[in-house]
Design an enzyme around this catalytic site. Structure first.
Site, PDB file in Angstrom:
ATOM      1  N   ASP A  64      -7.324 -13.231 -12.102  1.00  0.00           N
ATOM      2  CA  ASP A  64      -7.278 -13.852 -13.428  1.00  0.00           C
ATOM      3  C   ASP A  64      -7.453 -15.369 -13.336  1.00  0.00           C
ATOM      4  O   ASP A  64      -6.686 -16.052 -12.638  1.00  0.00           O
ATOM      5  CB  ASP A  64      -5.919 -13.517 -14.062  1.00  0.00           C
ATOM      6  CG  ASP A  64      -5.974 -13.504 -15.576  1.00  0.00           C
ATOM      7  OD1 ASP A  64      -6.887 -14.133 -16.144  1.00  0.00           O
ATOM      8  OD2 ASP A  64      -5.101 -12.871 -16.178  1.00  0.00           O
ATOM      9  N   ASP A  65      -8.457 -15.876 -14.010  1.00  0.00           N
ATOM     10  CA  ASP A  65      -8.645 -17.332 -14.138  1.00  0.00           C
ATOM     11  C   ASP A  65      -8.921 -18.043 -12.814  1.00  0.00           C
ATOM     12  O   ASP A  65      -8.665 -19.245 -12.692  1.00  0.00           O
ATOM     13  CB  ASP A  65      -7.424 -18.003 -14.801  1.00  0.00           C
ATOM     14  CG  ASP A  65      -7.251 -17.635 -16.262  1.00  0.00           C
ATOM     15  OD1 ASP A  65      -7.987 -16.761 -16.752  1.00  0.00           O
ATOM     16  OD2 ASP A  65      -6.359 -18.222 -16.917  1.00  0.00           O
TER      17      ASP A  65
ATOM     18  N   CYS B 155     -10.309 -13.558 -20.979  1.00  0.00           N
ATOM     19  CA  CYS B 155      -9.858 -12.290 -20.387  1.00  0.00           C
ATOM     20  C   CYS B 155     -10.375 -11.015 -21.064  1.00  0.00           C
ATOM     21  O   CYS B 155     -11.058 -10.198 -20.441  1.00  0.00           O
ATOM     22  CB  CYS B 155      -8.335 -12.220 -20.417  1.00  0.00           C
ATOM     23  SG  CYS B 155      -7.511 -13.613 -19.650  1.00  0.00           S
TER      24      CYS B 155
ATOM     25  N   LYS C  35      -2.818  -6.400 -14.831  1.00  0.00           N
ATOM     26  CA  LYS C  35      -2.976  -6.831 -16.224  1.00  0.00           C
ATOM     27  C   LYS C  35      -4.041  -5.989 -16.930  1.00  0.00           C
ATOM     28  O   LYS C  35      -5.175  -5.886 -16.463  1.00  0.00           O
ATOM     29  CB  LYS C  35      -3.355  -8.309 -16.229  1.00  0.00           C
ATOM     30  CG  LYS C  35      -3.757  -8.835 -17.581  1.00  0.00           C
ATOM     31  CD  LYS C  35      -3.920 -10.329 -17.530  1.00  0.00           C
ATOM     32  CE  LYS C  35      -4.860 -10.815 -18.605  1.00  0.00           C
ATOM     33  NZ  LYS C  35      -4.982 -12.285 -18.605  1.00  0.00           N
TER      34      LYS C  35
ATOM     35  N   HIS D  99      -4.602  -5.797 -20.896  1.00  0.00           N
ATOM     36  CA  HIS D  99      -5.128  -6.690 -21.951  1.00  0.00           C
ATOM     37  C   HIS D  99      -6.276  -6.081 -22.747  1.00  0.00           C
ATOM     38  O   HIS D  99      -7.155  -6.797 -23.237  1.00  0.00           O
ATOM     39  CB  HIS D  99      -5.542  -8.055 -21.366  1.00  0.00           C
ATOM     40  CG  HIS D  99      -5.336  -9.173 -22.360  1.00  0.00           C
ATOM     41  ND1 HIS D  99      -5.720 -10.474 -22.143  1.00  0.00           N
ATOM     42  CD2 HIS D  99      -4.774  -9.152 -23.597  1.00  0.00           C
ATOM     43  CE1 HIS D  99      -5.413 -11.202 -23.182  1.00  0.00           C
ATOM     44  NE2 HIS D  99      -4.832 -10.435 -24.084  1.00  0.00           N
TER      45      HIS D  99
ATOM     46  N   HIS E  49      -3.219 -16.644 -13.597  1.00  0.00           N
ATOM     47  CA  HIS E  49      -3.041 -16.967 -15.013  1.00  0.00           C
ATOM     48  C   HIS E  49      -1.685 -17.654 -15.228  1.00  0.00           C
ATOM     49  O   HIS E  49      -0.766 -17.484 -14.436  1.00  0.00           O
ATOM     50  CB  HIS E  49      -3.110 -15.672 -15.832  1.00  0.00           C
ATOM     51  CG  HIS E  49      -3.323 -15.880 -17.299  1.00  0.00           C
ATOM     52  ND1 HIS E  49      -2.307 -16.285 -18.149  1.00  0.00           N
ATOM     53  CD2 HIS E  49      -4.425 -15.742 -18.071  1.00  0.00           C
ATOM     54  CE1 HIS E  49      -2.789 -16.382 -19.378  1.00  0.00           C
ATOM     55  NE2 HIS E  49      -4.078 -16.065 -19.361  1.00  0.00           N
TER      56      HIS E  49
ATOM     57  N   ASP F 102     -11.898 -12.850 -13.676  1.00  0.00           N
ATOM     58  CA  ASP F 102     -12.288 -12.461 -15.034  1.00  0.00           C
ATOM     59  C   ASP F 102     -12.867 -13.600 -15.863  1.00  0.00           C
ATOM     60  O   ASP F 102     -13.392 -13.370 -16.954  1.00  0.00           O
ATOM     61  CB  ASP F 102     -11.110 -11.812 -15.775  1.00  0.00           C
ATOM     62  CG  ASP F 102     -10.028 -12.802 -16.142  1.00  0.00           C
ATOM     63  OD1 ASP F 102      -9.937 -13.878 -15.507  1.00  0.00           O
ATOM     64  OD2 ASP F 102      -9.262 -12.519 -17.085  1.00  0.00           O
ATOM     65  N   ASN F 103     -12.748 -14.822 -15.384  1.00  0.00           N
ATOM     66  CA  ASN F 103     -13.385 -15.979 -16.027  1.00  0.00           C
ATOM     67  C   ASN F 103     -13.174 -17.184 -15.112  1.00  0.00           C
ATOM     68  O   ASN F 103     -12.466 -17.098 -14.111  1.00  0.00           O
ATOM     69  CB  ASN F 103     -12.831 -16.245 -17.439  1.00  0.00           C
ATOM     70  CG  ASN F 103     -11.334 -16.278 -17.533  1.00  0.00           C
ATOM     71  OD1 ASN F 103     -10.711 -15.367 -18.071  1.00  0.00           O
ATOM     72  ND2 ASN F 103     -10.723 -17.309 -16.972  1.00  0.00           N
TER      73      ASN F 103
ATOM     74  N   LYS G  81     -12.808 -22.301 -18.045  1.00  0.00           N
ATOM     75  CA  LYS G  81     -12.422 -21.141 -18.854  1.00  0.00           C
ATOM     76  C   LYS G  81     -12.612 -21.431 -20.348  1.00  0.00           C
ATOM     77  O   LYS G  81     -12.188 -22.478 -20.830  1.00  0.00           O
ATOM     78  CB  LYS G  81     -10.947 -20.825 -18.578  1.00  0.00           C
ATOM     79  CG  LYS G  81     -10.382 -19.726 -19.442  1.00  0.00           C
ATOM     80  CD  LYS G  81      -8.907 -19.471 -19.124  1.00  0.00           C
ATOM     81  CE  LYS G  81      -8.380 -18.344 -20.019  1.00  0.00           C
ATOM     82  NZ  LYS G  81      -6.978 -18.010 -19.716  1.00  0.00           N
TER      83      LYS G  81
HETATM   84 CA    CA Z   1      -8.500 -14.691 -17.521  1.00  0.00          CA
END
Ligand code: CA
Length: 517
Positions: free
Chosen positions: A40-41, A80, A133, A135, A277, A329-330, A359
């Site tokens: 994540d991130d 996300c 996660k 989401h 994240h 994811d980003n 992001k």
């Molecule tokens: Ca993310």
């Protein structure tokens, strides 16, 4: 009257069936386990193997050394939820209204019956699991009721097992969900969540003088769980609250347990760590281990998680027949919303390397992410590939890997990039273009080869003045400093027309039809 089959015919049919079974089983034995780690991130510049030097990522660097490192791979969105939607469905999220960053009480965003990466692999005989996660919403409309059986969810769209953070670490509810229920749920302490309107009498992050572990910034001042204020309000479920410091340990343990339980193979594990994240709350054993404050420390924690997975594969003698992919994811966020006192240390190592943007933007820093793939004997060790590809390609790629033909209405934007993963030369690149989004359905960006066309915000509303597009050549101008839109009007015209066609026709994969949700 139909003739009764004679003994000879029966014997022949039995022999053919046995042969088919043998061929299928033998083929299945060649199918690798697949572990897709979607962090994540994590930005393009956040790992040692992508040039970071203020953090140490030995396990991720090991993946790069033993596999291939991709330099032009993209999270199909720069936030996300739409990335995760596109990854699982093989369909751009901007085609489906309502797939922006989901609240914590969002019902399931993917309609049961929709083909997903999990359902495609399940139909090839894989045991499928998701840990981390989610989401993408849980349960029925209008809003998730965490006191009820949480379905539909992952188990209704192709997964055999699920252990989830329902939304994000910085949103309520701060509980884990396993399969259809909240872990540690106590019916005597029902869970209520609310986004917007305060519920309960407990102090919030907005109350003066309240003691917090880390200070929540704008939008992160609601209910306080584990000393951290979140997005949204939550009451009840106290026995089920997670402890942020332990999330990585919990997810790693669940992932390893899934691998152990599935070792007979083949299996597919979609592992989606909370790291890195916000809130970035490293376990105490990682605190102070990097030169970048807690942000660097949670990168170390993430690297440890990957190490746990690789160690389990080694221990179970599964490494040789397992395709491991690590990506994000980003792009990385430049600055935390939470103030953990280490924001000023982030600049020591630009999260997205040299890339412009971060992001939530359509510049490369928003969506170009690390992407590592290891499959011993099949993917070249120490390789580097500049093939353009996106997370939306997982479905067609894994279908090809398992010898399946995708139905026309499955994965309408998913391209088979298996040749690129395996380092095979092809006459044409597996994909020559890719559409990128932020959180919304517009504006979008189109990568075509090395060209990046970025729609200006407001275009759909008919911006009256100023340029409509930005245009960059990312081969000559990786940092996207020179907007060539004015110099290349024909290219802008052609690319914008292509983007419009992709928008209108409902699919971009040749042979596909517009998928529906
Ligand atoms: Ca993310």
């Amino acid at each position: 009257m139909p003739k009764e089959p004679n003994l000879k015919t029966l014997k022949l049919v039995t022999a053919i069936c046995s042969l088919l079974w043998f061929v299928q089983t033998a083929f299945a034995a060649d199918r690798p386990n697949i572990i897709y780690i979607l962090a994540d991130d994590v930005g393009y510049g956040d790992l040692g193997c992508y040039g970071a030097n203020s953090v140490k990522t030995p396990n991720l660097d090991r993946l790069a050394k033993e596999g291939t490192r991709f330099t032009d791979a993209h999270a199909t969105a720069s936030v996300c939820t739409p990335t995760r939607y596109a990854f699982l469905t093989g369909r751009y999220a901007w085609r489906q209204p309502g797939t922006g960053i989901a609240p914590g009480d969002q019902p399931l965003l993917i309609k049961p019956g929709t083909a997903t990466v999990a359902s495609v692999l399940k139909s090839a005989g894989y045991r499928t699991g998701v840990v981390g996660k989610w989401h993408l919403g849980l349960g029925e409309p209008p809003k998730t009721d965490f006191n009820k059986e949480l379905k539909p969810g992952p188990l209704e769209i192709g997964f055999d097992y699920a252990f989830l953070i329902p939304a994000t670490g910085d949103r309520v509810p701060c509980v884990f969900v396993e399969n259809h229920g909240v872990v540690g749920y106590d019916p005597a302490d029902p869970i209520q969540v609310s986004f917007g309107k305060k519920i309960g009498d407990a102090p919030t992050g907005a109350d003066p003088g309240v003691k917090l572990k880390i200070q929540g910034g704008p939008g992160h001042k609601d209910s306080i769980i584990n000393g951290i204020s979140r997005i949204g309000f939550m009451t009840g479920g106290k026995a089920a609250h997670w402890v942020d410091e332990n999330i990585a340990d919990t997810l790693a343990a669940k992932a390893v347990k899934f691998i152990e339980a599935s070792k007979g193979g083949p299996f597919f594990l979609y592992l989606t760590p909370h790291d890195i994240h916000e809130p970035m709350v490293p376990h105490p054993r990682f605190r102070g281990t990097s030169e970048c404050g807690w942000r660097g420390d949670v990168i170390h924690e993430l690297d440890w998680t990957v190490g746990e997975i690789l160690a389990s594969l080694d221990r179970l003698n599964l490494a040789a027949n397992t395709l491991v992919i690590f990506t994000s994811d980003n792009g990385g966020a430049i600055k935390n919303t939470y103030d953990d006192g280490t924001n000023d240390l982030h600049g020591r190592q630009p999260p997205n390397g040299k890339l412009r943007g971060s992001k939530g933007t359509l510049y490369e820093g928003g969506h170009r992410v690390p992407f590592l793939a290891r499959w011993p004997g099949r993917i070249a060790p120490g390789g580097v590939s500049g093939q353009l590809m996106g997370h939306v390609d997982a479905m067609a790629t894994f279908a090809a890997l398992t010898g399946q033909q995708l139905p026309a209405d499955a994965g309408p934007d998913s391209f088979n990039v298996l040749p690129a993963l395996l380092g095979e030369k092809t006459a044409q690149p597996p994909r020559d273009h890719l559409v990128l989004q932020n959180n919304n359905q517009a504006p979008l960006a189109l990568r075509e080869g090395n060209w990046s066309l970025i729609e200006k915000p407001g275009r759909r509303q008919g911006a009256a003045a100023g340029p409509t597009y930005e245009l960059y050549n990312v081969a000559d101008d990786l940092v996207q400093a020179n907007d060539l839109a004015a110099k290349e009007p024909q290219r802008v015209k052609d690319m914008s027309a292509r983007l419009e066609r992709i928008r209108q026709q409902g699919h971009s994969r040749p042979g596909a039809t517009a998928g529906a949700n």
